[in-house]
Scaffold this motif. Structure first.
Motif, PDB file in Angstrom:
ATOM      1  N   VAL A  31     -81.618  84.308  39.146  1.00 18.83           N
ATOM      2  CA  VAL A  31     -82.011  83.253  38.215  1.00 18.83           C
ATOM      3  C   VAL A  31     -80.792  82.660  37.523  1.00 18.83           C
ATOM      4  O   VAL A  31     -79.859  83.383  37.149  1.00 18.83           O
ATOM      5  CB  VAL A  31     -82.992  83.815  37.155  1.00 18.83           C
ATOM      6  N   LEU A  32     -80.791  81.338  37.371  1.00 23.34           N
ATOM      7  CA  LEU A  32     -79.861  80.637  36.493  1.00 23.34           C
ATOM      8  C   LEU A  32     -80.657  80.269  35.240  1.00 23.34           C
ATOM      9  O   LEU A  32     -81.625  79.495  35.318  1.00 23.34           O
ATOM     10  CB  LEU A  32     -79.321  79.376  37.181  1.00 23.34           C
ATOM     11  N   PHE A  33     -80.286  80.844  34.098  1.00 22.15           N
ATOM     12  CA  PHE A  33     -81.035  80.658  32.849  1.00 22.15           C
ATOM     13  C   PHE A  33     -80.428  79.470  32.102  1.00 22.15           C
ATOM     14  O   PHE A  33     -79.282  79.528  31.661  1.00 22.15           O
ATOM     15  CB  PHE A  33     -80.952  81.939  32.017  1.00 22.15           C
ATOM     16  N   LEU A  34     -81.214  78.396  31.964  1.00 24.84           N
ATOM     17  CA  LEU A  34     -80.719  77.135  31.421  1.00 24.84           C
ATOM     18  C   LEU A  34     -81.333  76.807  30.059  1.00 24.84           C
ATOM     19  O   LEU A  34     -82.472  77.179  29.772  1.00 24.84           O
ATOM     20  CB  LEU A  34     -81.031  75.999  32.399  1.00 24.84           C
ATOM     21  N   ASP A  35     -80.578  76.073  29.265  1.00 19.68           N
ATOM     22  CA  ASP A  35     -80.976  75.657  27.918  1.00 19.68           C
ATOM     23  C   ASP A  35     -81.187  76.856  26.998  1.00 19.68           C
ATOM     24  O   ASP A  35     -82.058  76.838  26.136  1.00 19.68           O
ATOM     25  CB  ASP A  35     -82.233  74.778  27.966  1.00 19.68           C
ATOM     26  N   VAL A  36     -80.357  77.895  27.195  1.00 22.52           N
ATOM     27  CA  VAL A  36     -80.457  79.052  26.293  1.00 22.52           C
ATOM     28  C   VAL A  36     -80.123  78.587  24.882  1.00 22.52           C
ATOM     29  O   VAL A  36     -79.238  77.745  24.678  1.00 22.52           O
ATOM     30  CB  VAL A  36     -79.524  80.205  26.726  1.00 22.52           C
ATOM     31  N   PRO A  37     -80.831  79.067  23.865  1.00 26.53           N
ATOM     32  CA  PRO A  37     -80.686  78.527  22.508  1.00 26.53           C
ATOM     33  C   PRO A  37     -79.396  78.945  21.822  1.00 26.53           C
ATOM     34  O   PRO A  37     -78.984  80.102  21.903  1.00 26.53           O
ATOM     35  CB  PRO A  37     -81.908  79.102  21.771  1.00 26.53           C
ATOM     36  N   VAL A  38     -78.785  77.974  21.156  1.00 24.30           N
ATOM     37  CA  VAL A  38     -77.597  78.223  20.336  1.00 24.30           C
ATOM     38  C   VAL A  38     -77.909  77.675  18.947  1.00 24.30           C
ATOM     39  O   VAL A  38     -77.526  76.564  18.583  1.00 24.30           O
ATOM     40  CB  VAL A  38     -76.343  77.554  20.913  1.00 24.30           C
ATOM     41  N   ASN A  39     -78.699  78.422  18.182  1.00 24.21           N
ATOM     42  CA  ASN A  39     -79.093  78.001  16.847  1.00 24.21           C
ATOM     43  C   ASN A  39     -79.546  79.217  16.041  1.00 24.21           C
ATOM     44  O   ASN A  39     -79.576  80.341  16.548  1.00 24.21           O
ATOM     45  CB  ASN A  39     -80.209  76.947  16.915  1.00 24.21           C
ATOM     46  N   LEU A  40     -79.899  78.972  14.777  1.00 21.43           N
ATOM     47  CA  LEU A  40     -80.313  80.052  13.888  1.00 21.43           C
ATOM     48  C   LEU A  40     -81.817  80.041  13.653  1.00 21.43           C
ATOM     49  O   LEU A  40     -82.292  80.448  12.606  1.00 21.43           O
ATOM     50  CB  LEU A  40     -79.560  79.941  12.550  1.00 21.43           C
ATOM     51  N   ASN A  41     -82.574  79.559  14.631  1.00 18.81           N
ATOM     52  CA  ASN A  41     -84.033  79.568  14.559  1.00 18.81           C
ATOM     53  C   ASN A  41     -84.541  80.838  15.239  1.00 18.81           C
ATOM     54  O   ASN A  41     -84.415  80.994  16.460  1.00 18.81           O
ATOM     55  CB  ASN A  41     -84.595  78.320  15.247  1.00 18.81           C
ATOM     56  N   VAL A  42     -85.107  81.752  14.457  1.00 14.86           N
ATOM     57  CA  VAL A  42     -85.527  83.045  15.013  1.00 14.86           C
ATOM     58  C   VAL A  42     -86.671  82.871  16.009  1.00 14.86           C
ATOM     59  O   VAL A  42     -86.860  83.698  16.900  1.00 14.86           O
ATOM     60  CB  VAL A  42     -85.894  84.030  13.891  1.00 14.86           C
ATOM     61  N   GLU A  53     -86.936  90.017  28.439  1.00 17.70           N
ATOM     62  CA  GLU A  53     -87.818  91.164  28.688  1.00 17.70           C
ATOM     63  C   GLU A  53     -88.668  90.921  29.938  1.00 17.70           C
ATOM     64  O   GLU A  53     -88.888  91.838  30.746  1.00 17.70           O
ATOM     65  CB  GLU A  53     -88.717  91.399  27.478  1.00 17.70           C
ATOM     66  N   LEU A  54     -89.144  89.694  30.109  1.00 16.32           N
ATOM     67  CA  LEU A  54     -89.883  89.340  31.323  1.00 16.32           C
ATOM     68  C   LEU A  54     -88.998  89.534  32.551  1.00 16.32           C
ATOM     69  O   LEU A  54     -89.437  90.102  33.562  1.00 16.32           O
ATOM     70  CB  LEU A  54     -90.353  87.884  31.239  1.00 16.32           C
ATOM     71  N   PHE A  55     -87.744  89.073  32.481  1.00 13.60           N
ATOM     72  CA  PHE A  55     -86.811  89.262  33.598  1.00 13.60           C
ATOM     73  C   PHE A  55     -86.656  90.750  33.928  1.00 13.60           C
ATOM     74  O   PHE A  55     -86.639  91.140  35.094  1.00 13.60           O
ATOM     75  CB  PHE A  55     -85.440  88.690  33.239  1.00 13.60           C
ATOM     76  N   LYS A  56     -86.533  91.559  32.894  1.00 15.48           N
ATOM     77  CA  LYS A  56     -86.361  93.002  33.091  1.00 15.48           C
ATOM     78  C   LYS A  56     -87.571  93.608  33.795  1.00 15.48           C
ATOM     79  O   LYS A  56     -87.425  94.387  34.756  1.00 15.48           O
ATOM     80  CB  LYS A  56     -86.148  93.675  31.734  1.00 15.48           C
ATOM     81  N   LEU A  57     -88.751  93.239  33.360  1.00 11.67           N
ATOM     82  CA  LEU A  57     -89.976  93.798  33.935  1.00 11.67           C
ATOM     83  C   LEU A  57     -90.211  93.331  35.371  1.00 11.67           C
ATOM     84  O   LEU A  57     -90.879  94.011  36.147  1.00 11.67           O
ATOM     85  CB  LEU A  57     -91.177  93.434  33.054  1.00 11.67           C
ATOM     86  N   LEU A  58     -89.663  92.160  35.719  1.00  8.25           N
ATOM     87  CA  LEU A  58     -89.841  91.605  37.069  1.00  8.25           C
ATOM     88  C   LEU A  58     -88.599  91.781  37.944  1.00  8.25           C
ATOM     89  O   LEU A  58     -88.512  91.205  39.031  1.00  8.25           O
ATOM     90  CB  LEU A  58     -90.211  90.118  36.975  1.00  8.25           C
ATOM     91  N   ASN A  59     -87.648  92.590  37.476  1.00  9.44           N
ATOM     92  CA  ASN A  59     -86.440  92.905  38.243  1.00  9.44           C
ATOM     93  C   ASN A  59     -85.673  91.641  38.635  1.00  9.44           C
ATOM     94  O   ASN A  59     -85.236  91.464  39.780  1.00  9.44           O
ATOM     95  CB  ASN A  59     -86.801  93.714  39.492  1.00  9.44           C
ATOM     96  N   VAL A  60     -85.492  90.749  37.664  1.00  8.62           N
ATOM     97  CA  VAL A  60     -84.768  89.499  37.870  1.00  8.62           C
ATOM     98  C   VAL A  60     -83.275  89.726  37.613  1.00  8.62           C
ATOM     99  O   VAL A  60     -82.898  90.435  36.681  1.00  8.62           O
ATOM    100  CB  VAL A  60     -85.310  88.402  36.929  1.00  8.62           C
ATOM    101  N   THR A  61     -82.427  89.097  38.412  1.00  8.29           N
ATOM    102  CA  THR A  61     -80.982  89.124  38.213  1.00  8.29           C
ATOM    103  C   THR A  61     -80.525  87.769  37.683  1.00  8.29           C
ATOM    104  O   THR A  61     -80.690  86.748  38.361  1.00  8.29           O
ATOM    105  CB  THR A  61     -80.239  89.416  39.531  1.00  8.29           C
ATOM    106  N   VAL A  62     -79.988  87.751  36.453  1.00 11.42           N
ATOM    107  CA  VAL A  62     -79.490  86.508  35.861  1.00 11.42           C
ATOM    108  C   VAL A  62     -78.032  86.316  36.283  1.00 11.42           C
ATOM    109  O   VAL A  62     -77.161  87.095  35.900  1.00 11.42           O
ATOM    110  CB  VAL A  62     -79.599  86.538  34.321  1.00 11.42           C
ATOM    111  N   ILE A  63     -77.757  85.283  37.073  1.00 12.02           N
ATOM    112  CA  ILE A  63     -76.398  85.061  37.565  1.00 12.02           C
ATOM    113  C   ILE A  63     -75.515  84.342  36.535  1.00 12.02           C
ATOM    114  O   ILE A  63     -74.296  84.473  36.557  1.00 12.02           O
ATOM    115  CB  ILE A  63     -76.394  84.280  38.896  1.00 12.02           C
TER     116      ILE A  63
END
Length: 304
Positions: A31-42, A53-63
């Motif tokens: 997976v290429l993870f795009l538009d990851v947040p860079v802000n202080l909105n929790v 967590e979804l990636f972890k449960l589905l055995n996803v590899t973030v490149i």
């Protein structure tokens, strides 16, 4: 005002639904993870960690992870056609937050042969013509899977014959079970109300807090440093750097929010992720809608 109390069984059911929906698209994929947040909105922090967590449960590899502040990195990047491009979910889809919308469209144009997955969003457009133009683009993207978290957003897309749309819960729901529930005193109440462009008029704003009010100075400083480096990475193009920085930031932000929220038994909020976090912690919630009806629509579909 709507009183909300979502049961454990319903939250577990929604978490399982998310795993079932995304399994065919993401399990064992790169997976290429795009538009990851860079802000202080929790709220964005919860979405980000919920996606991880979804990636972890589905055995996803973030490149790699790329933010909307790094559009030049898309020009420098070459990926194989089996890599899935995952776009951060939330409530910034439409013509209010142009930085993120423009970045999404740029990414779609750069990798036309790759599968794109938009994590659950709420959509809002002030200009109907802009929405129609965007839908023309989405219909033409045969590999674009769109996930929305309320029926209004779903119906808007369907009305424009955008067929690749699926309704599902907010991705932060995947985090259910990773927090201990609140055990605060029965009479403690948190007033947690927006102070931004989406805020609706409210007489209790003066006694309330928002995300920015509960973030300590050292995390503000960490954010400024991280954002500065990420913008520089637009030129440096160091793979993995942005992911490392945002993961560190959002993990700390969510831990701070969790520590703050568990001091209360009840919350009154017009923030969707104030509502969702309260349910992950099994708190009582008095929900008020924001200007764009995000809470009412979400509660109607998932908490009613």
């Amino acid at each position: 005002m709507i009183e909300v109390s979502c049961s454990v069984s319903k939250l577990l059911e929604q978490k399982e639904e998310l795993l079932t929906v995304f399994k065919p698209l993401l399990e064992n994929k790169k997976v290429l993870f795009l538009d990851v947040p860079v802000n202080l909105n929790v709220g964005d922090s919860l979405l980000y960690l919920g996606t991880l967590e979804l990636f972890k449960l589905l055995n996803v590899t973030v490149i790699d992870s790329i933010s909307a502040y790094e559009p030049a990195r898309l020009d420098k990047l070459q990926i194989e056609e089996d890599v899935v491009c995952v776009l951060q979910g939330g409530g910034n889809f439409g013509d209010i937050y142009s930085l993120h919308q423009n970045f999404r469209h740029l990414a779609l144009s750069k990798f036309p042969n790759n599968q794109f997955v938009l994590m659950p969003q709420s959509i809002h457009y002030s200009n109907l013509n802009t929405f129609k133009d965007d839908c023309d683009l989405y219909r033409a993207c045969r590999n674009f899977s769109i996930f929305v978290r309320d029926e209004h957003s779903f119906e808007q897309f369907v009305s424009e014959n955008v067929s690749q749309v699926t309704l599902c819960p907010d991705i932060a729901t995947v985090l259910f079970g990773t927090f201990n529930p609140s055990e605060a005193a029965i009479d403690s109440k948190l007033y947690f109300l927006r102070k931004d462009v989406e805020a609706a008029p409210n007489t209790e704003t003066a006694i309330s807090v928002d995300w920015i009010d509960i973030i300590p100075k050292h995390l503000n400083r960490l954010f400024e440093i991280s954002k500065f480096i990420i913008k520089k990475n637009n030129r440096l193009n160091i793979r993995g750097l942005t992911g490392f920085l945002v993961n560190n930031l959002h993990t700390k932000l969510v831990h701070k929010a969790y520590s703050y929220f568990i001091g209360f038994k009840t919350i009154k909020t017009d923030r969707l992720h104030g509502l969702i976090l309260s349910q992950l912690l099994q708190m009582n919630c008095e929900a008020l809608d924001n200007k764009y009806k995000k809470l009412e629509r979400y509660i109607k579909r998932w908490y009613a």
